[in-house]
Design a protein around this motif. Structure first.
Motif, PDB file in Angstrom:
ATOM      1  N   PHE A   1      44.573 -20.077  39.577  1.00 38.09           N
ATOM      2  CA  PHE A   1      45.764 -19.703  38.814  1.00 38.09           C
ATOM      3  C   PHE A   1      46.130 -20.816  37.839  1.00 38.09           C
ATOM      4  CE2 PHE A   1      46.021 -16.812  42.281  1.00 38.09           C
ATOM      5  CZ  PHE A   1      46.856 -15.765  41.902  1.00 38.09           C
ATOM      6  N   ARG A   2      46.529 -20.416  36.642  1.00 34.28           N
ATOM      7  CA  ARG A   2      47.095 -21.330  35.653  1.00 34.28           C
ATOM      8  C   ARG A   2      48.345 -20.692  35.059  1.00 34.28           C
ATOM      9  NH1 ARG A   2      41.589 -21.674  35.016  1.00 34.28           N
ATOM     10  NH2 ARG A   2      40.665 -23.778  35.124  1.00 34.28           N
ATOM     11  N   TYR A   3      49.300 -21.521  34.712  1.00 29.37           N
ATOM     12  CA  TYR A   3      50.553 -21.037  34.104  1.00 29.37           C
ATOM     13  C   TYR A   3      50.750 -21.767  32.780  1.00 29.37           C
ATOM     14  CZ  TYR A   3      51.533 -19.034  38.683  1.00 29.37           C
ATOM     15  OH  TYR A   3      51.469 -18.313  39.845  1.00 29.37           O
ATOM     16  N   ARG A   4      51.214 -21.006  31.774  1.00 32.29           N
ATOM     17  CA  ARG A   4      51.439 -21.629  30.470  1.00 32.29           C
ATOM     18  C   ARG A   4      52.595 -20.921  29.765  1.00 32.29           C
ATOM     19  NH1 ARG A   4      49.191 -18.548  26.301  1.00 32.29           N
ATOM     20  NH2 ARG A   4      47.839 -16.838  27.003  1.00 32.29           N
ATOM     21  N   ARG A   5      53.197 -21.630  28.828  1.00 34.18           N
ATOM     22  CA  ARG A   5      54.269 -21.065  28.012  1.00 34.18           C
ATOM     23  C   ARG A   5      53.675 -20.455  26.751  1.00 34.18           C
ATOM     24  NH1 ARG A   5      59.302 -22.445  29.717  1.00 34.18           N
ATOM     25  NH2 ARG A   5      59.441 -24.196  31.193  1.00 34.18           N
ATOM     26  N   SER A   6      54.221 -19.307  26.365  1.00 34.91           N
ATOM     27  CA  SER A   6      53.833 -18.657  25.124  1.00 34.91           C
ATOM     28  C   SER A   6      55.104 -18.140  24.473  1.00 34.91           C
ATOM     29  CB  SER A   6      52.852 -17.502  25.394  1.00 34.91           C
ATOM     30  OG  SER A   6      52.549 -16.815  24.192  1.00 34.91           O
ATOM     31  N   ASP A   7      55.563 -18.818  23.436  1.00 29.02           N
ATOM     32  CA  ASP A   7      56.860 -18.523  22.828  1.00 29.02           C
ATOM     33  C   ASP A   7      57.944 -18.665  23.899  1.00 29.02           C
ATOM     34  OD1 ASP A   7      55.649 -18.037  20.362  1.00 29.02           O
ATOM     35  OD2 ASP A   7      55.232 -15.949  20.897  1.00 29.02           O
ATOM     36  N   SER A   8      58.680 -17.602  24.181  1.00 31.21           N
ATOM     37  CA  SER A   8      59.762 -17.667  25.169  1.00 31.21           C
ATOM     38  C   SER A   8      59.324 -17.189  26.540  1.00 31.21           C
ATOM     39  CB  SER A   8      60.954 -16.833  24.696  1.00 31.21           C
ATOM     40  OG  SER A   8      60.569 -15.474  24.547  1.00 31.21           O
ATOM     41  N   ARG A   9      58.048 -16.896  26.704  1.00 31.80           N
ATOM     42  CA  ARG A   9      57.552 -16.345  27.967  1.00 31.80           C
ATOM     43  C   ARG A   9      56.731 -17.367  28.734  1.00 31.80           C
ATOM     44  NH1 ARG A   9      54.512 -10.828  27.011  1.00 31.80           N
ATOM     45  NH2 ARG A   9      53.081 -12.263  25.929  1.00 31.80           N
ATOM     46  N   ILE A  10      56.675 -17.141  30.065  1.00 36.57           N
ATOM     47  CA  ILE A  10      55.762 -17.886  30.921  1.00 36.57           C
ATOM     48  C   ILE A  10      54.705 -16.915  31.408  1.00 36.57           C
ATOM     49  CG2 ILE A  10      55.481 -19.229  33.041  1.00 36.57           C
ATOM     50  CD1 ILE A  10      58.366 -20.142  32.732  1.00 36.57           C
ATOM     51  N   LEU A  11      53.455 -17.257  31.202  1.00 38.85           N
ATOM     52  CA  LEU A  11      52.348 -16.381  31.560  1.00 38.85           C
ATOM     53  C   LEU A  11      51.618 -16.922  32.785  1.00 38.85           C
ATOM     54  CD1 LEU A  11      50.880 -15.722  27.995  1.00 38.85           C
ATOM     55  CD2 LEU A  11      52.486 -14.293  29.286  1.00 38.85           C
ATOM     56  N   ALA A  12      51.282 -16.007  33.703  1.00 39.11           N
ATOM     57  CA  ALA A  12      50.462 -16.353  34.865  1.00 39.11           C
ATOM     58  C   ALA A  12      49.070 -15.788  34.638  1.00 39.11           C
ATOM     59  CB  ALA A  12      51.064 -15.759  36.134  1.00 39.11           C
ATOM     60  N   GLU A  13      48.079 -16.631  34.794  1.00 40.32           N
ATOM     61  CA  GLU A  13      46.688 -16.214  34.612  1.00 40.32           C
ATOM     62  C   GLU A  13      45.919 -16.467  35.896  1.00 40.32           C
ATOM     63  OE1 GLU A  13      44.136 -17.373  31.014  1.00 40.32           O
ATOM     64  OE2 GLU A  13      43.247 -18.557  32.671  1.00 40.32           O
ATOM     65  N   VAL A  14      45.193 -15.466  36.346  1.00 42.19           N
ATOM     66  CA  VAL A  14      44.349 -15.622  37.528  1.00 42.19           C
ATOM     67  C   VAL A  14      42.927 -15.232  37.156  1.00 42.19           C
ATOM     68  CG1 VAL A  14      44.943 -13.291  38.366  1.00 42.19           C
ATOM     69  CG2 VAL A  14      43.983 -14.970  39.945  1.00 42.19           C
ATOM     70  N   GLU A  15      41.963 -15.987  37.661  1.00 44.75           N
ATOM     71  CA  GLU A  15      40.567 -15.693  37.373  1.00 44.75           C
ATOM     72  C   GLU A  15      39.706 -15.998  38.594  1.00 44.75           C
ATOM     73  OE1 GLU A  15      39.001 -18.190  34.321  1.00 44.75           O
ATOM     74  OE2 GLU A  15      39.427 -20.050  35.411  1.00 44.75           O
TER      75      GLU A  15
END
Length: 300
Positions: free
Chosen positions: A15-29
């Motif tokens: 899992f990685r988390y990052r900010r994109s504009d005003s959102r926080i995105l969770a990515e799983v791979e």
């Protein structure tokens, strides 16, 4: 407040988390697929932790696999997810809940973590009337009350707003239990030996001799002011609540604690904390005398 670096979930998910504009995105791979979702909702006041929720499709939402825990100040597996072994990135992202339907639904979560009725779009999106838990959660619609106050009609103002303090102790337990999970049905259906259930305070409190023998004078609001935060780490405050009855001058006198003194933390012994997960502990509201390391049900 987002995790730094990579969080791992067995058997092979990253899992990685990052900010994109005003959102926080969770990515799983994993080694083959990647999935990404924005963190759309944050449930919890933050005293214990915060769990995140996102819309998945027209009929379901997902409770994310990782939550923020206040005490250690870190992210870790959401309580209840630790024992799940996902087989795909979709399953690894978190637990899916139907918007509405039989059994537990995500609407049940929104009902207790927001104020006012929910509405649903044609796309299956949940729309809350008011974010967070506010006055009307407990007092009901307040417009009529405000209008009566503004017009100076005190009697109408009192009758046009709900006041849970007028409820009997048992009815108040039921009322608070709408969100604090008072189970319906026979008491035998509730497992008092399961540590996770300690977070459901009303059923444990109902078993307490203090509650049962109080003659209808002991309720949730005896110790907790609903308009204040829980007074954590203030043993003298709660000792004063206990000593309102457990005092030699009380008639008829209730039993006195032989270990009692001005600085005694009554709850430490008679309402022990139960660890329900690595980062979460809750006070057992079954007030009693606990023997040895037993913390779920009292010896008497």
């Amino acid at each position: 407040m987002i995790p730094q670096g990579v969080l791992r979930r067995p058997p092979q998910f990253r899992f990685r988390y990052r900010r994109s504009d005003s959102r926080i995105l969770a990515e799983v791979e994993d080694d083959e697929f990647v999935m990404e979702l924005p963190l759309e909702w944050a449930f919890g006041a933050g005293n214990h932790g915060v769990t995140f929720v996102s819309r998945l499709n027209r009929s379901s939402y997902v409770e994310h696999a990782f939550s923020y825990y206040a005490k250690p100040g870190t992210f870790d597996a959401t309580t209840g997810h630790e024992s799940i072994r996902p087989e795909s990135v979709l399953q690894a992202m978190g637990l899916r809940y139907q918007v509405r339907g039989q059994g537990n639904s995500i609407s049940d979560c929104f009902n207790c973590h927001s104020t006012g009725p929910l509405s649903y779009s044609s796309r299956g999106e949940i729309d809350v009337t008011e974010k967070a838990v506010r006055c009307e959660t407990c007092h009901g619609p307040g417009r009529g009350h405000l209008e009566a106050v503004s017009s100076g009609d005190g009697q109408l103002a009192r009758s046009s707003i709900d006041n849970p303090a007028r409820l009997s102790p048992d009815a108040l337990l039921q009322f608070c239990g709408d969100c604090h999970r008072d189970p319906r049905g026979a008491a035998t259906a509730f497992d008092y030996e399961r540590a996770w259930n300690v977070r459901h305070q009303p059923p444990y409190f109902r078993q307490s001799p203090c509650f049962q023998n109080s003659g209808g004078t002991l309720s949730c609001v005896t110790c907790h002011d609903p308009h204040e935060d829980v007074r954590r780490n203030e043993p003298r405050y709660y000792r004063a609540r206990c000593m309102a009855c457990h005092d030699a001058s009380y008639r008829p006198p209730s039993k006195l604690c032989r270990a009692g003194s001005e600085d005694t933390d009554c709850a430490e012994c008679h309402m022990p904390e139960v660890q329900v997960s690595p980062h979460l502990g809750f006070k057992n509201h079954w007030i009693g005398i606990y023997a040895d390391e037993r913390r779920l049900t009292p010896s008497r």
